[in-house]
Write a protein that holds these residues in place. Sequence first.
Motif, short mmCIF file in Angstrom:
data_model
loop_
_atom_site.label_atom_id
_atom_site.label_comp_id
_atom_site.label_asym_id
_atom_site.label_seq_id
_atom_site.Cartn_x
_atom_site.Cartn_y
_atom_site.Cartn_z
N UNK A 65 7.61 4.73 -10.34
CA UNK A 65 7.98 3.91 -11.48
C UNK A 65 7.81 2.43 -11.17
N UNK A 66 8.15 2.08 -9.95
CA UNK A 66 8.02 0.69 -9.53
C UNK A 66 6.57 0.22 -9.61
N UNK A 67 5.65 1.12 -9.23
CA UNK A 67 4.23 0.76 -9.24
C UNK A 67 3.53 1.13 -10.55
N UNK A 68 4.34 1.44 -11.58
CA UNK A 68 3.80 1.77 -12.89
C UNK A 68 2.80 2.92 -12.81
N UNK A 69 3.15 3.93 -12.03
CA UNK A 69 2.33 5.13 -11.86
C UNK A 69 0.97 4.84 -11.23
N UNK A 70 0.86 3.70 -10.58
CA UNK A 70 -0.38 3.38 -9.87
C UNK A 70 -0.25 3.60 -8.37
N UNK A 108 10.26 3.59 4.90
CA UNK A 108 9.48 2.68 5.73
C UNK A 108 8.03 2.61 5.27
N UNK A 109 7.48 3.77 4.85
CA UNK A 109 6.10 3.81 4.40
C UNK A 109 5.90 2.97 3.14
N UNK A 110 6.86 3.03 2.21
CA UNK A 110 6.74 2.25 0.99
C UNK A 110 7.02 0.77 1.24
N UNK A 111 7.92 0.50 2.15
CA UNK A 111 8.33 -0.87 2.37
C UNK A 111 7.28 -1.67 3.13
N UNK A 112 6.64 -1.04 4.10
CA UNK A 112 5.69 -1.74 4.97
C UNK A 112 4.25 -1.30 4.76
N UNK A 113 4.07 -0.31 3.90
CA UNK A 113 2.73 0.21 3.70
C UNK A 113 2.13 -0.17 2.36
N UNK A 114 0.92 0.35 2.12
CA UNK A 114 0.21 0.12 0.87
C UNK A 114 0.22 1.42 0.08
N UNK A 115 0.85 1.39 -1.08
CA UNK A 115 0.97 2.60 -1.89
C UNK A 115 -0.06 2.67 -3.00
N UNK A 116 -0.85 1.61 -3.17
CA UNK A 116 -1.77 1.56 -4.31
C UNK A 116 -3.22 1.75 -3.90
N UNK A 117 -3.46 2.18 -2.68
CA UNK A 117 -4.82 2.41 -2.20
C UNK A 117 -5.19 3.87 -2.43
N UNK A 118 -6.08 4.11 -3.39
CA UNK A 118 -6.47 5.47 -3.74
C UNK A 118 -7.14 6.18 -2.57
#
Length: 337
Positions: free
Chosen positions: A225-230, A257-267
Amino acid sequence: MNKFRQILLHIVIWASIMLMFMFIASGGNNLNYESMVIFGYFGVVNIAIFYINYLITLPTFLNRKRYVWCAIAVFLLVVFGTFIKCGLAYYFYNVVMVRNEGKYVLGFWEYFASASFVSCVFVFLSTVLKFIIDWFMNEKIKTNLENEKLISELAFLKSQINPHFLFNSLNNIYSLAYQKSQKTPEAVMKLSEIMRYMLYESNESTVKLDDEIRYLENYIELQKLRFKDKAYIIFEIEGETADKRITPLVLISFVENAFKHGVATDKDNPITIVLNVTSNKLYFQVINRKSNQNKDQTGGIGLQNVKRRLDLLYKGEYRLNIEDKEAIYNCELYLDL
């Protein structure tokens, strides 16, 4: 064991010992008068010396480190007990002092030395028993203190999880609200469900693994939800998770930790979470591409917290591998359920 049972046990033990020696002294036949006098009356005196030293002398002086007074008290106890034995010996003169059918008669000092030695033996036995019991009691107290310290430390570590998680989640919801996202109410509802689990359902030492998995799924949905489903997240669950239990809130730190320090928007490099259960072994892996922008200047407490909890709760029953490469962060947890 309560006091009454302790007293009864001691009586039974001493009575059994006295009867055994009486029986042996009687040559295996019926108890005779001589054996009853020697092991009965004198046995009671020796037992009295034993318990006076054990219950009064040692606790009064030795426990308070008054060693000189303790030695004096023990000496007086031996002398006093020996004089009582001498009085009994002369009362039962023909049984105690006369030996070899009247051919030999013990002198006073000869008997006094013998009786003193026996008194010293019982003082020694009671002292040894006192030291043994005190040692076991001290070990028990030490163990209880260590357990209390462990419980307090675990409670402290767990208390850190909630504010840490809440702080990060509220930041995410604030971001949605700031952007006037229509999904802000849904995010608040997800957070409410998550906090309900953390506050009420995770108070036990272990929880159902399926409940912990649902908790992770809710957290991931909140992040989406935070990333608007992206956000691109792969969450794979393999093996039989039913009827398995785990310490609550252990796995969340790796995902957070993965969400906080990582990139969640890289397909092309999604956050990948794998949970595999084989028999009573759990394998949990979280892989994410590292972000060069999202740095935690405070250092964070998530992974440090979970490492300490694993050390306390699963000592010798887990293995944690962390690969911190230039672009990829990989956590692997092997855990005995």
